[in-house]
Scaffold this active site. Structure first.
Site, short mmCIF file in Angstrom:
data_model
loop_
_atom_site.label_atom_id
_atom_site.label_comp_id
_atom_site.label_asym_id
_atom_site.label_seq_id
_atom_site.Cartn_x
_atom_site.Cartn_y
_atom_site.Cartn_z
N HIS A 281 4.96 5.92 11.65
CA HIS A 281 4.49 5.79 10.26
C HIS A 281 3.53 6.96 10.01
O HIS A 281 2.31 6.80 9.98
CB HIS A 281 3.77 4.45 10.10
CG HIS A 281 3.54 4.06 8.66
ND1 HIS A 281 3.66 4.94 7.62
CD2 HIS A 281 3.17 2.87 8.12
CE1 HIS A 281 3.39 4.31 6.48
NE2 HIS A 281 3.09 3.06 6.76
N ARG B 33 0.80 -1.21 0.00
CA ARG B 33 0.00 0.00 0.00
C ARG B 33 0.84 1.27 0.00
O ARG B 33 0.63 2.16 -0.82
CB ARG B 33 -0.94 0.03 1.22
CG ARG B 33 -2.26 -0.66 1.01
CD ARG B 33 -2.77 -1.30 2.26
NE ARG B 33 -1.83 -2.31 2.73
CZ ARG B 33 -1.80 -3.54 2.25
NH1 ARG B 33 -2.64 -3.91 1.33
NH2 ARG B 33 -0.91 -4.42 2.68
N THR B 34 1.78 1.38 0.92
CA THR B 34 2.52 2.64 1.06
C THR B 34 3.35 2.93 -0.19
O THR B 34 3.33 4.04 -0.72
CB THR B 34 3.42 2.61 2.30
OG1 THR B 34 2.63 2.28 3.45
CG2 THR B 34 4.08 3.96 2.53
N LYS C 178 26.40 -3.37 -0.75
CA LYS C 178 27.86 -3.32 -0.78
C LYS C 178 28.44 -2.60 0.44
O LYS C 178 29.65 -2.44 0.55
CB LYS C 178 28.33 -2.60 -2.05
CG LYS C 178 27.82 -3.23 -3.35
CD LYS C 178 28.22 -2.38 -4.54
CE LYS C 178 27.64 -2.93 -5.84
NZ LYS C 178 27.96 -2.07 -7.01
N ARG D 45 11.22 4.04 3.52
CA ARG D 45 10.90 3.06 4.57
C ARG D 45 12.18 2.30 4.87
O ARG D 45 12.89 1.88 3.97
CB ARG D 45 9.80 2.11 4.13
CG ARG D 45 9.62 0.95 5.13
CD ARG D 45 8.39 0.14 4.85
NE ARG D 45 7.18 0.91 5.15
CZ ARG D 45 5.95 0.42 5.03
NH1 ARG D 45 5.77 -0.83 4.63
NH2 ARG D 45 4.92 1.16 5.31
#
Length: 354
Positions: A129, A51-52, A80, A101
């Protein structure tokens, strides 16, 4: 409004203006199809998201802008050993805004320290959030009219649930809100969040099942209980029914109660609840897209500013007590204070370095 790390970064007026813009976009979306033309969103998803991630990408494209970025950190220089600081410095030279995120708590705040463009927190571990809270608040305000004088039950994983933590932070600014915290002992609200409620005189009570409080609620905010949080499958099974909402249970709820869920769900809301008009979680997800459109449009109008210099490293002898804090993995991040102070990145306590 340089960055959105916590929705509480917005003043009451800024949030009011943002909500008015959301309402305009919902009512007249055709008026915003070119609002961000020529703007680029850097989308950095170090964790899986449906969703986000899709919501932000769709929001930017509906505004006429474009999106670059990644949804698999293993396909980037992070695999890396590239630091978050270097990644952000690089991406902020390409994009006009960054949405990120990251599984590390406090990562979004660190990103904002080294970015020359606005950073939006799309979830930092179990911490916050804010754009999910934006979706939650739009839903409550559009469908209830106000968040004042409200009894809200928050059910499920309250310990690791960043959506719950963000929502509690934001609801502090409303009046006469009663909180019912519905969770098993293993997933109760963490101590620092309980302290937040007490420090801000936010009345709450902890209960062991939905049934205890369902008839009292104006809003029920469901979250997913993760099986992996329990030592045995039997322990989870014994608790499961206490935290599952069914059509039969809904018969005991108020006729105008709203059922919200940040999604994804597993089995905490039965499929037979979906047809109940009080179940608004899919509308909530759509409201989230409109909220992100308004946020991107507002941030896109900010002038370009080079990020300031930040000192490197922590005071010797201290560390954050949270093993998921960004300061535990990105050792250049400045951390100063004394034992017992609140970590500025994740809200946990600072402790002695062992």
């Amino acid at each position: 409004m340089r960055h959105i790390i916590d929705l509480c970064d917005l003043t009451e007026k800024e949030f009011s203006d943002l909500y008015k813009l959301v309402s305009n976009i919902i009512d007249r979306p055709e008026g915003y199809v070119d609002a961000c033309r020529g703007k680029v969103l850097g989308s950095l998803f170090y964790e899986p998201s449906t969703r986000t991630n899709l919501s932000f990408s769709t929001a930017m494209m509906r505004l006429g802008g474009s999106v670059v970025g990644f949804s698999d950190p293993n396909a980037t220089s992070a695999s890396k050993g590239e630091t978050l600081k270097d990644t952000i410095n690089m991406v902020s030279s390409y994009a006009d805004m960054i949405v990120m995120r990251n599984p590390r708590e406090g990562a979004a705040k660190v990103a904002s320290m080294y970015s020359s463009v606005p950073v939006i927190n799309a979830g930092d571990g179990g911490h916050l959030h804010p754009t999910q809270t934006l979706a939650d608040m739009i839903t409550i305000l559009r469908m209830r009219g106000s968040a004042d004088d409200m009894k809200i039950g928050l059910c499920g994983d309250l310990k690791y649930g960043r959506t719950v933590h963000s929502l509690l932070h934001f609801l502090q600014r409303y009046h006469n809100v009663q909180f019912y915290l519905i969770a098993p002992d293993a997933l109760k609200l963490p101590d620092y969040m309980v302290k937040f409620l007490k420090d801000n005189n936010m009345p709450f009570c902890e209960v062991n099942s939905i049934d205890e409080v369902l008839p009292e609620l104006d809003v029920l905010y469901m979250t997913r209980i993760q099986r992996e949080r329990f030592v045995t499958a039997e322990e989870y099974t014994n608790l499961e029914g206490n935290y599952q909402l069914t059509a039969e249970k809904m018969k005991r709820a108020k006729k105008d109660m709203l059922v919200l869920h940040p999604l994804p769900r597993v089995d905490e809301i039965a499929q037979d609840v979906d047809d109940d008009p009080r179940a608004v979680y899919f509308r909530q997800a759509r409201f989230g897209m409109f909220g992100r459109m308004a946020l991107l449009l507002t941030l896109s109008k900010l002038p370009f500013e080079r990020a300031g210099h930040h000192e490197i490293g922590a005071d010797p002898g201290i560390r954050c007590s949270n093993h998921k804090c960004i300061t535990r993995s990105e050792l250049y991040v400045p951390l100063h204070g004394k034992v017992g102070d609140r970590c500025p990145y994740c809200d946990a306590a600072i402790e002695l370095q062992l």
